[in-house]
Write a protein that holds these residues in place. Structure first.
Motif, short mmCIF file in Angstrom:
data_model
loop_
_atom_site.label_atom_id
_atom_site.label_comp_id
_atom_site.label_asym_id
_atom_site.label_seq_id
_atom_site.Cartn_x
_atom_site.Cartn_y
_atom_site.Cartn_z
N THR A 1 -9.16 11.64 52.71
CA THR A 1 -7.73 11.81 52.57
C THR A 1 -7.41 12.12 51.12
N TRP A 2 -6.45 12.99 50.91
CA TRP A 2 -6.13 13.46 49.56
C TRP A 2 -4.64 13.74 49.50
N SER A 3 -3.96 13.08 48.59
CA SER A 3 -2.52 13.24 48.45
C SER A 3 -2.20 13.69 47.04
N THR A 4 -1.39 14.76 46.91
CA THR A 4 -0.99 15.26 45.60
C THR A 4 0.51 15.47 45.58
N SER A 5 1.05 15.54 44.36
CA SER A 5 2.48 15.77 44.21
C SER A 5 2.88 17.12 44.80
N GLU A 6 2.02 18.13 44.68
CA GLU A 6 2.35 19.47 45.17
C GLU A 6 2.19 19.58 46.69
N MET A 7 1.05 19.11 47.23
CA MET A 7 0.73 19.35 48.63
C MET A 7 1.14 18.21 49.54
N GLY A 8 1.47 17.03 48.99
CA GLY A 8 1.77 15.88 49.82
C GLY A 8 0.50 15.28 50.39
N PHE A 9 0.66 14.41 51.38
CA PHE A 9 -0.49 13.74 51.99
C PHE A 9 -1.28 14.74 52.83
N GLY A 10 -2.60 14.66 52.71
CA GLY A 10 -3.45 15.56 53.48
C GLY A 10 -4.77 14.92 53.82
N ILE A 11 -5.48 15.54 54.73
CA ILE A 11 -6.80 15.07 55.14
C ILE A 11 -7.75 16.25 55.21
N MET A 12 -8.98 16.03 54.74
CA MET A 12 -10.03 17.04 54.78
C MET A 12 -11.11 16.59 55.76
N LEU A 13 -11.53 17.52 56.63
CA LEU A 13 -12.52 17.21 57.66
C LEU A 13 -13.70 18.16 57.52
N VAL A 50 -4.16 11.50 44.80
CA VAL A 50 -4.82 10.28 45.28
C VAL A 50 -5.81 10.68 46.35
N GLY A 51 -7.07 10.26 46.18
CA GLY A 51 -8.10 10.59 47.15
C GLY A 51 -8.75 9.33 47.70
N LEU A 52 -9.05 9.34 49.01
CA LEU A 52 -9.71 8.21 49.65
C LEU A 52 -10.80 8.73 50.56
N SER A 53 -12.00 8.19 50.38
CA SER A 53 -13.15 8.58 51.19
C SER A 53 -13.81 7.32 51.74
N VAL A 54 -14.06 7.30 53.06
CA VAL A 54 -14.73 6.18 53.72
C VAL A 54 -15.94 6.73 54.47
N LEU A 57 -11.91 5.21 46.20
CA LEU A 57 -10.50 5.49 45.98
C LEU A 57 -10.32 6.05 44.58
N SER A 58 -9.73 7.23 44.47
CA SER A 58 -9.52 7.87 43.17
C SER A 58 -8.05 8.22 43.00
N VAL A 59 -7.56 8.03 41.79
CA VAL A 59 -6.17 8.35 41.45
C VAL A 59 -6.19 9.11 40.12
N GLU A 60 -5.51 10.25 40.07
CA GLU A 60 -5.44 11.03 38.84
C GLU A 60 -4.01 11.53 38.63
N ARG A 116 -3.81 13.28 30.62
CA ARG A 116 -4.42 13.07 31.92
C ARG A 116 -4.96 11.64 32.00
N VAL A 117 -4.77 11.00 33.15
CA VAL A 117 -5.29 9.66 33.40
C VAL A 117 -5.92 9.65 34.78
N GLY A 118 -7.09 9.07 34.88
CA GLY A 118 -7.75 8.98 36.18
C GLY A 118 -8.47 7.66 36.33
N PHE A 119 -8.45 7.11 37.55
CA PHE A 119 -9.14 5.87 37.87
C PHE A 119 -9.90 6.06 39.18
N ASP A 120 -11.02 5.38 39.28
CA ASP A 120 -11.83 5.46 40.48
C ASP A 120 -12.36 4.06 40.79
#
Length: 711
Positions: A208-220, A688-692, A670-673, A654-658
């Protein structure tokens, strides 16, 4: 009547004889090896082994409380606890069962199978057909540690599971996925690769990946292997403000490799337009000494790669280059096209097209010795704008060159180095009335450098190195002035301060005589720390026109170069470089890096200071601080961070956390940039990215299922 055996050698002999007799007198190497506390053959001809029974056959090891071999049916009847360990690492436990005499086919009851020490499958029955197919009935599968009646973090319950060892696939029928015992999804059929498979077609871990431009999204992502040397990963991306298809194609060849990343999609950011990017690279070995490299980059707009999380690059490069390197000859040629995504640059004035070719040869002159390098070089620069002057100028440059150097060691250990070079250049210039259409130049240079390396070692084992250096040189350009296309950004550091030239190209020259002086010092301590310091300056007869003011090389008295390096025990290191103004009134270009690396901790900090300089297309001063860290708290938790701060503007860039969490059966990242900078097409954004990922299904996990509560 059971026969008790006490001595191992007598027992093995008796056991082997009994097994051979029971198995029809076959050769010993064709039958299992059997160990037991007692062994007998009953009146029906069955071999009965009891007490700590172990059977070994063709790499498979079986242990049980009792083993009965029925010669007529060629079947082993087993009483548990039963443990079977197969050559491929698969382990099976059971309460009771029957197997054939080769330990391959049969039925086990109350069984549990562990594949590659990762995936556990508990079943009421396990049936093997001896051909690599294992069927399990009423199954609970997980890679989590299960102790007693505890509920695993995740599991898959299925009515039937088929494990195909040949195809290395696992099929679940009537499968339900549960988290902490709570059903979340039901699938009539589910296919996953075996735990030790590295390349299997199918879905990879979603993200799952959420950005200010694209909104919430999911990659498969869906992985497709193509033979043994190619693969394709297709990733549908569904977001609140758009959809896209991302893809990566990779191919390994005997003489090189190809890698292609691409995307096509549409969104609400630029409505009515299909957006895309492609980045394709290839490396090929044409012969033992010849390589070919190509790259093709193209985008629909300047923000597409950033919006879809691929890259923050701001210049694209496409073209091909061929290089050949032999023992004493080097050559290369190629063509590159450039496209800038920067707001401040005009593409048709870059120049956007560059062609080049170069051949050079190294030799040792028989009379004077030393090393001589000579060759020929071509550069072509073409601008596409309908301008005259610098913005529309096309330049073709052909030159021949020769460079010679020789180092002598004098009495007392002093070293004297001689350098000499000459370049003859021919220019063809279009669309710029400032210069002649055709012009010729000659640029000779000569230098002599004297250094005296001194080494001292004390009783404690410390070694000190001191080298004073003085250099005199001269260079000049003869002929009409030529446009400076390749020598605009000059850097002075410890590697080139005493070189024949400090310029990156050949269009410009450092005119007149010069004197350079400096000192190098280093210390090495056996306790693990070391340090180094370099200081130097160049004094000139003439000022160097045309160079960037911040290069520190334009005045007759150049800026003072200071470089330092420090390495301490415990993984701490630091290096710094700065240009100190000759009147000691301030600092010019400066940079510093600090690193601290431990087993579980990594820290890195960097600082860069670049004064404003229009010659280098820098309208304001750049003063930035970067900080990166990684921390492994334990076997479960890991943290990482990245910060980039603009000191000059007092703004965060730029600020990023993982945050990473994993146990034996699941991995979560979980990553936030947050990017604060903006351009004409890019606004500040947060992603914001989330991978499980579930371990046990070829997700690349390195931890194994615990054996404390099971096999």
């Amino acid at each position: 009547m059971a026969r008790k055996l006490n001595r191992p050698r007598g027992f093995l002999a008796a056991a082997t004889l009994a097994v051979c007799t029971a198995f029809g007198g076959a050769q010993a190497q064709d039958v299992p090896t059997l160990l037991a506390d007692s062994i007998r053959v009953d009146d029906a001809g069955r071999l009965i082994a009891e007490g700590h029974v172990q059977v070994f056959y063709d790499g498979t090891a079986l242990s049980a409380a009792t083993v009965i071999y029925d010669r007529e049916n060629e079947q082993l009847s087993l009483t548990g606890p039963i443990l079977i360990q197969q050559p491929d690492g698969t382990a099976i436990t059971a309460e009771a069962g029957q197997l054939d005499q080769r330990l391959r086919a049969g039925l086990l009851e109350g069984a549990r199978m562990v594949l590659n020490q990762q995936l556990q499958l508990a079943a009421s029955e396990i049936e093997q057909n001896g051909q690599g197919i294992t069927q399990l009935t009423r199954v609970a599968a997980t890679s989590c540690q299960v102790c007693g009646d505890s509920t695993p973090l995740w599991q898959i319950r299925a009515g039937r599971v088929v494990h195909d060892d040949v195809a290395q696939q696992i099929w679940f029928e009537n499968a339900t996925f549960l988290i902490k015992g709570v059903p979340l999804a039901w699938l009539p059929v589910l296919r996953v690769p075996a735990a030790d498979v590295t390349r299997a077609q199918g879905l990879l871990a979603p993200r799952t990946w959420s950005t200010s431009e694209m909104g919430f999204g999911i990659m498969l992502p869906y992985y497709i292997p193509i033979g043994t040397s190619r693969d394709l990963t297709l990733t549908p991306y569904f977001a609140a403000r758009g959809t896209a298809m991302l893809g990566q194609y990779r191919q390994a060849l005997t003489f090189g490799d190809i890698n292609v990343n691409a995307m096509v999609g549409s969104d609400q950011l630029i409505e009515g337009t299909t957006r895309h990017y492609i980045d394709a690279t290839g490396n090929f070995r044409l012969s033992e000494n010849t390589t070919l490299y190509f790259r093709w980059q193209d985008v629909s707009d300047s923000a597409v790669m950033s919006h879809y999380g691929y890259s923050y690059t701001d210049r694209l490069q496409s073209g091909v280059e061929i290089s050949r390197i032999e023992e004493d000859t080097k050559s290369n040629f190629g063509f590159w096209g450039y496209r800038s995504l920067r707001d401040s640059e005009t593409n048709d004035a870059l120049p956007p097209y560059v062609a080049f070719a170069r051949w050079e040869h190294d030799t040792t002159p028989s009379v004077i010795g030393g090393n001589l390098t000579y060759g020929i070089d071509y550069r072509g620069l073409w601008r596409t704008g309908d301008y005259t002057g610098q913005l529309g100028r096309d330049v073709n440059r052909l030159y021949v060159f020769g460079e010679w150097n020789k180092t002598l060691t004098l009495d007392g250990g002093a070293r004297l180095r001689f350098d000499a070079a000459n370049t003859v250049l021919a220019y063809g210039i279009n669309d710029d009335p400032t210069y002649d259409d055709i012009l010729l130049r000659m640029q000779p240079a000569i230098a002599a450098t004297l250094s005296w390396p001194l080494i001292r070692a004390d009783n404690a084992g410390r070694t000190q190195y001191l080298e004073p250096i003085i250099s005199v040189g001269w260079s000049e350009g003869y002929g009409p002035a030529a446009p400076n296309e390749d020598s605009l950004i000059a850097e002075m550091d410890s590697a080139n301060i005493f070189a024949l030239s400090r310029l990156p190209g050949d269009d410009a020259v450092e005119p007149g005589a010069r004197l350079g002086y400096g000192l190098r010092y280093a210390m090495f301590d056996p306790s693990g720390w070391s340090g180094a310091l370099t200081i130097g300056q160049i004094l000139r007869q003439e000022e160097a026109d045309g160079l960037a003011p911040t290069s520190g090389m334009t005045d007759k008295s150049n800026d003072i170069l200071l470089e330092a390096e420090l390495v301490l025990p415990g993984g701490l290191s630091m290096d710094a470089r700065t240009l100190l103004e000759d009147d000691l009134s301030g600092f010019g270009k400066s940079e510093m890096r600090v690193n601290w690396n431990r087993d579980t901790l990594g820290l890195s900090a960097g600082y860069i200071h670049l004064p404003a300089d229009l010659t280098e297309a820098r309208e304001t001063t750049i003063s930035e601080l970067t900080f990166d860290s990684s921390l492994k708290l334990d076997d479960t938790w890991s943290l990482a961070s990245s910060i980039r701060y603009d000191i000059a503007a007092a703004d965060m860039m730029r600020v990023g956390f993982d945050i990473g969490w994993q146990n034996e059966c699941v991995m979560v990242d979980l990553s936030v940039e947050r990017r604060y900078t903006s351009t004409l097409y890019l606004e500040p954004s947060t992603s914001v990215g989330l991978s499980v990922s579930l371990a046990g299904f070829s997700v690349g996990g390195t931890r194994r299922a615990s054996t404390a509560c099971g096999i």
